[in-house]
Design a protein around this motif. Sequence first.
Motif, short mmCIF file in Angstrom:
data_model
loop_
_atom_site.label_atom_id
_atom_site.label_comp_id
_atom_site.label_asym_id
_atom_site.label_seq_id
_atom_site.Cartn_x
_atom_site.Cartn_y
_atom_site.Cartn_z
N UNK A 1 11.74 3.29 -15.75
CA UNK A 1 11.47 2.21 -14.81
C UNK A 1 10.13 1.56 -15.13
N UNK A 2 10.10 0.23 -15.12
CA UNK A 2 8.88 -0.52 -15.42
C UNK A 2 8.30 -1.05 -14.12
N UNK A 3 7.00 -0.82 -13.92
CA UNK A 3 6.28 -1.26 -12.73
C UNK A 3 5.08 -2.11 -13.14
N UNK A 4 4.58 -2.94 -12.24
CA UNK A 4 3.43 -3.79 -12.57
C UNK A 4 2.16 -3.00 -12.86
N UNK A 5 2.04 -1.81 -12.27
CA UNK A 5 0.80 -1.06 -12.41
C UNK A 5 1.07 0.43 -12.22
N UNK A 6 0.10 1.21 -12.61
CA UNK A 6 0.20 2.67 -12.48
C UNK A 6 0.44 3.10 -11.04
N UNK A 7 -0.28 2.55 -10.03
CA UNK A 7 -0.07 3.02 -8.65
C UNK A 7 1.32 2.72 -8.09
N UNK A 8 2.04 1.76 -8.67
CA UNK A 8 3.36 1.40 -8.14
C UNK A 8 4.51 2.06 -8.90
N UNK B 1 4.49 6.96 -2.84
CA UNK B 1 3.54 8.02 -2.48
C UNK B 1 2.80 7.68 -1.19
N UNK B 2 2.20 8.68 -0.61
CA UNK B 2 1.39 8.53 0.59
C UNK B 2 -0.08 8.64 0.20
N UNK B 3 -0.90 7.76 0.75
CA UNK B 3 -2.35 7.90 0.68
C UNK B 3 -2.90 7.54 2.05
N UNK B 4 -4.20 7.67 2.22
CA UNK B 4 -4.78 7.42 3.53
C UNK B 4 -5.77 6.27 3.47
N UNK B 5 -5.58 5.31 4.40
CA UNK B 5 -6.45 4.14 4.51
C UNK B 5 -6.86 4.01 5.97
N UNK B 6 -8.18 4.01 6.22
CA UNK B 6 -8.71 3.91 7.58
C UNK B 6 -8.14 5.01 8.48
N UNK B 7 -8.12 6.23 7.95
CA UNK B 7 -7.70 7.41 8.71
C UNK B 7 -6.24 7.37 9.14
N UNK B 8 -5.46 6.56 8.47
CA UNK B 8 -4.02 6.50 8.76
C UNK B 8 -3.24 6.60 7.46
N UNK B 9 -2.09 7.26 7.50
CA UNK B 9 -1.27 7.33 6.28
C UNK B 9 -0.74 5.95 5.91
N UNK B 10 -0.76 5.65 4.63
CA UNK B 10 -0.23 4.38 4.12
C UNK B 10 0.84 4.70 3.09
N UNK B 11 2.03 4.19 3.32
CA UNK B 11 3.15 4.42 2.42
C UNK B 11 3.20 3.32 1.36
N UNK B 12 3.01 3.72 0.12
CA UNK B 12 3.12 2.78 -0.99
C UNK B 12 4.46 3.03 -1.68
N UNK B 13 5.38 2.09 -1.50
CA UNK B 13 6.69 2.23 -2.12
C UNK B 13 6.63 1.72 -3.56
N UNK B 14 7.30 2.45 -4.44
CA UNK B 14 7.30 2.05 -5.83
C UNK B 14 7.96 0.68 -5.98
N UNK B 15 7.53 -0.04 -7.00
CA UNK B 15 8.08 -1.37 -7.25
C UNK B 15 8.55 -1.42 -8.70
N UNK B 16 9.83 -1.61 -8.89
CA UNK B 16 10.43 -1.57 -10.22
C UNK B 16 10.90 -2.96 -10.61
#
Length: 421
Positions: free
Chosen positions: A324-331, A335-350
Amino acid sequence: MVLSTKSTTAWAEVDENGRLIIPPEVARQYGLNPGSRVRLDEGHNFVRMHRPVTHLTKVYIEPTVACNLDCITCFRNAWEQPIGRMTEETFERIFAGLKELSPIPSVYFGGIGEPLFHQKTIEWIRRIKELGVKVELITNGTILNEKISRQLIDSGLDVLWVSLDGGTPESYEDVRLGAELPAVIANMKRFAKMRKGSHFPTPAIGVAFVAMKRNIADLPKVIKLGMSFRAKFFSVSNVQPATAEMQDDRLYLRTMKDIAYLPSHSVPTISLPKMDFNEQTRDALFDAFTSGCNVNFAGNNWGGANDVCNFVESGTMSVAWTGDVSPCWPLMHTHISYLHNKPRLSKKHVIGNVRERSLEDIWLDPEYLAYRERLHNFSFAPCTFCGGCELAEANEEDCLGNVVAPVCGGCLWAQGIIQCP
C-alpha cells in the motif's frame, strides 16, 4: 544561461524577455520540467521557490512491522494491526517501478518495524544500489553482528541510521525494552571500523534520538557516543505519545501553545545573532527565545507556525509492507496518538498498491496530485494549538470544512515538532 556555478551556489539570469533562466543542472535536481507549477514565497530580501509537487525524490520502503524490541515510544503499543513482512513479489513491483522513473528517486528502508528483521532487506538494498541511487536504512542496532555488518557495507548502502534514545545503559533500556546499550555501541564501533578507511567512509552513520523528559539530559552523552563510532549525522525528534502514560514525557507543551496563526505584523520580532552559548549568555538567550516574540536567529525563524508538509516539500512517498502506498510515513498505518490530552485516531490513507499500479501511475494520480497541492498550500485547521473540539479526535474532517480525508491540522510533523531522519 549559467553565469557561474559553485558547490552550493548557482547563478541564474533574466533574459531580454524578463524570464528567469535557471541552470539546467539545478532544474533537473528539483524537477523543474517544462509545464511545472512552482510555488513562490516572498521573504524580506529573497524569493523562496518550492519543489514542484510532481517531483518524486525519495521512496520510503517498510520491509516489515515485526521487531525484536518492545519500545515504549512505538505505535505498536496502541494499535491492532497485523504483523507481517513484505513479499518478494511486492518488492519486485517496487523495483520495476523505480526503474521506470526518471530520475530514479532515493530509497529509505524503514517504518514501524526493524528492517533487518527481514532476511531479504540487504539483498534489496544491493539491487537498488545497482540503479545508481542513494539508499538509507534505519536500525535499532541490536542484531548488527559482524556478518550483517559486512553484508551491509558490501551492499553499497549510503547511510546507516541507528536509534539511540539514552546515553547510559539505564536510560537507554528504560525506553528500548529488550535491548542493551553496551552491546549496541559495540556493534556500531565494529561496523565503523569495518568500513573502508578514508575521510568519507561509507556507509555514513547517523544517530536518531527521540527526546523526552526522561532522557533529554542524555542528549550530550548520546552525541558523544555517536562520535565514538564516527557518526556524521544526528537527528532529534520529539516523542508522539502512543499511550496516555507517554503524554507526561512531552517536551513541547508551551511550544504548541506558542504556535499561532497570527499575521507577522501582529507579533513583535526579535532578531538575534550567533554568539557563544555559555553561562554568561544562557539565561538571557533563554528569556529572549521564550519572550513571546517571533525570533529570528541568525537569519532563521525560530518558533511560530511551520504549516509545511515536509513529506510533500521533500517529494516523498511511502510504501508499507503490504504494498500500500501512502503520502507519508505517519499515514501508512491506522494508529492512536495523543493530542491535547485526548486520543487522536489517525486512519491510514492509501493512494494505491504497487501490486496493482506502477509507482509512477500512483504518484501522478490526479487525486493524489490534488491532495499534495492542498498540502502545499496548507490551508488546514489549527488543531495543534487549539484542539478544543471533537473534530480534532480523528483525521477525517476539520473545522475549516476540509472533509476530504485525511485532514492534517493535527499533524505534529507539519509543525516541526516531530521529524524523521
